[in-house]
Design a protein around this motif. Sequence first.
Motif, PDB file in Angstrom:
ATOM      1  N   ILE A 140     -30.641 -11.571 -21.066  1.00 59.13           N
ATOM      2  CA  ILE A 140     -29.833 -12.196 -22.077  1.00 59.13           C
ATOM      3  C   ILE A 140     -28.563 -11.154 -22.569  1.00 59.13           C
ATOM      4  O   ILE A 140     -27.346 -11.448 -22.475  1.00 59.13           O
ATOM      5  CB  ILE A 140     -30.301 -12.597 -23.522  1.00 59.13           C
ATOM      6  CG1 ILE A 140     -31.305 -13.688 -23.007  1.00 59.13           C
ATOM      7  CG2 ILE A 140     -29.394 -12.804 -24.573  1.00 59.13           C
ATOM      8  CD1 ILE A 140     -32.125 -14.280 -24.267  1.00 59.13           C
ATOM      9  N   CYS A 141     -29.148  -9.923 -22.518  1.00 60.80           N
ATOM     10  CA  CYS A 141     -27.923  -8.786 -22.780  1.00 60.80           C
ATOM     11  C   CYS A 141     -27.181  -8.764 -21.541  1.00 60.80           C
ATOM     12  O   CYS A 141     -25.826  -8.376 -21.780  1.00 60.80           O
ATOM     13  CB  CYS A 141     -28.945  -7.558 -23.384  1.00 60.80           C
ATOM     14  SG  CYS A 141     -29.539  -7.480 -25.011  1.00 60.80           S
ATOM     15  N   VAL A 178     -30.177 -20.873 -29.890  1.00 62.12           N
ATOM     16  CA  VAL A 178     -31.487 -20.918 -29.361  1.00 62.12           C
ATOM     17  C   VAL A 178     -31.556 -20.938 -27.867  1.00 62.12           C
ATOM     18  O   VAL A 178     -30.917 -21.965 -27.338  1.00 62.12           O
ATOM     19  CB  VAL A 178     -32.272 -21.758 -29.910  1.00 62.12           C
ATOM     20  CG1 VAL A 178     -33.640 -21.899 -29.295  1.00 62.12           C
ATOM     21  CG2 VAL A 178     -32.742 -21.704 -31.470  1.00 62.12           C
ATOM     22  N   VAL A 179     -32.307 -20.151 -27.014  1.00 62.24           N
ATOM     23  CA  VAL A 179     -32.748 -20.161 -25.785  1.00 62.24           C
ATOM     24  C   VAL A 179     -34.224 -20.383 -25.597  1.00 62.24           C
ATOM     25  O   VAL A 179     -35.256 -19.595 -26.105  1.00 62.24           O
ATOM     26  CB  VAL A 179     -32.367 -19.124 -25.114  1.00 62.24           C
ATOM     27  CG1 VAL A 179     -32.774 -18.787 -23.520  1.00 62.24           C
ATOM     28  CG2 VAL A 179     -30.926 -18.639 -25.107  1.00 62.24           C
ATOM     29  N   PRO A 185     -34.443 -21.058 -17.373  1.00 59.91           N
ATOM     30  CA  PRO A 185     -33.397 -20.087 -17.218  1.00 59.91           C
ATOM     31  C   PRO A 185     -32.118 -20.779 -17.356  1.00 59.91           C
ATOM     32  O   PRO A 185     -31.721 -21.887 -17.069  1.00 59.91           O
ATOM     33  CB  PRO A 185     -33.608 -19.866 -15.522  1.00 59.91           C
ATOM     34  CG  PRO A 185     -34.206 -21.343 -15.049  1.00 59.91           C
ATOM     35  CD  PRO A 185     -35.222 -21.640 -16.173  1.00 59.91           C
ATOM     36  N   ILE A 186     -31.211 -19.985 -17.793  1.00 56.38           N
ATOM     37  CA  ILE A 186     -29.944 -20.292 -17.958  1.00 56.38           C
ATOM     38  C   ILE A 186     -28.758 -20.208 -16.904  1.00 56.38           C
ATOM     39  O   ILE A 186     -28.744 -19.301 -16.302  1.00 56.38           O
ATOM     40  CB  ILE A 186     -29.272 -19.654 -19.199  1.00 56.38           C
ATOM     41  CG1 ILE A 186     -30.128 -19.484 -20.490  1.00 56.38           C
ATOM     42  CG2 ILE A 186     -27.733 -19.942 -19.621  1.00 56.38           C
ATOM     43  CD1 ILE A 186     -30.003 -18.354 -21.515  1.00 56.38           C
ATOM     44  N   ARG A 187     -28.060 -21.251 -16.708  1.00 58.44           N
ATOM     45  CA  ARG A 187     -27.039 -21.162 -15.556  1.00 58.44           C
ATOM     46  C   ARG A 187     -26.096 -20.044 -15.893  1.00 58.44           C
ATOM     47  O   ARG A 187     -25.472 -19.639 -17.266  1.00 58.44           O
ATOM     48  CB  ARG A 187     -26.288 -22.599 -15.398  1.00 58.44           C
ATOM     49  CG  ARG A 187     -27.163 -23.381 -14.925  1.00 58.44           C
ATOM     50  CD  ARG A 187     -26.305 -24.839 -14.636  1.00 58.44           C
ATOM     51  NE  ARG A 187     -25.764 -25.320 -15.830  1.00 58.44           N
ATOM     52  CZ  ARG A 187     -25.003 -26.357 -16.067  1.00 58.44           C
ATOM     53  NH1 ARG A 187     -24.711 -27.110 -14.825  1.00 58.44           N
ATOM     54  NH2 ARG A 187     -24.544 -26.609 -17.075  1.00 58.44           N
ATOM     55  N   LEU A 203     -24.435 -19.233 -21.414  1.00 59.25           N
ATOM     56  CA  LEU A 203     -24.784 -18.588 -22.733  1.00 59.25           C
ATOM     57  C   LEU A 203     -23.635 -18.012 -23.298  1.00 59.25           C
ATOM     58  O   LEU A 203     -23.260 -18.244 -24.520  1.00 59.25           O
ATOM     59  CB  LEU A 203     -26.026 -17.538 -22.554  1.00 59.25           C
ATOM     60  CG  LEU A 203     -26.305 -16.614 -23.673  1.00 59.25           C
ATOM     61  CD1 LEU A 203     -26.698 -17.567 -24.876  1.00 59.25           C
ATOM     62  CD2 LEU A 203     -27.073 -15.512 -23.550  1.00 59.25           C
ATOM     63  N   ALA A 204     -22.841 -17.350 -22.368  1.00 61.26           N
ATOM     64  CA  ALA A 204     -21.551 -16.674 -23.124  1.00 61.26           C
ATOM     65  C   ALA A 204     -20.504 -17.778 -23.668  1.00 61.26           C
ATOM     66  O   ALA A 204     -20.033 -17.615 -24.647  1.00 61.26           O
ATOM     67  CB  ALA A 204     -20.900 -15.862 -21.828  1.00 61.26           C
TER      68      ALA A 204
END
Length: 218
Positions: free
Chosen positions: A54-55, A115-116, A140-142, A146-147
């Motif tokens: 995430i970071c 939230v993830v 998992p995030i594409r 997230l950004a």
Amino acid sequence: MTKTAVTTDPTFRVPADAGRTTVDGRLPDRVPSSMPVPSRVVVVASEARTRSMICEELRTSGFVSIEFERSDEVSFGPADRVQCAVLALNGEDRGEREGMVRSLLSSAPNVPVVVVSKSDDTEAVIAAMRAGARDYLRHPIRPGDLAHSVRGQIERANRERTPPQPSLPPGFAMLSRCECEVLDAVIRGCCTKQIADQIGGVEKTIEYHRKRIMEKLG
């Protein structure tokens, strides 16, 4: 407890100590005045690998992150200038999910929470949103999602903090200076004769201006 400041903006040079946490856990404030200040985001994730992912996503998008392992360990003040929080859930039950979101919001009541989670179960989404989360992304995030969500929530929060401006009638910009003076006097409760005395005109002229104001403003 892990609380790490991660220097993330690739578009400008940051201070040499910006990549590590200060004694009180706050991020360094020495940023060149001519450079943009990146948005600061709290990241809460119990798994180190998820937290790192995430970071990294936030770093490549120009954010600065402050890391925590648990939502009940989150602690920061106004000086940290945190603008958003990302909470990674990892198989917790419904009650735990709601509790983690509420715990995070209790530490940062005015900070939007994204939230993830690995679960896309409808109940999981409802539980998180009911607890106060602003957005819900499935892991998992594409790349970029997230950004995009974090940036959108920051913009939304900023709009909500800005007092709404009174809307002007469509024809307001078409009023002449004299018509604006007449309208101001009408709003203050002045009669036609009083307006004529104030702006130095005759009553018939004032009546004409009032008619034109009504035509322009509908």
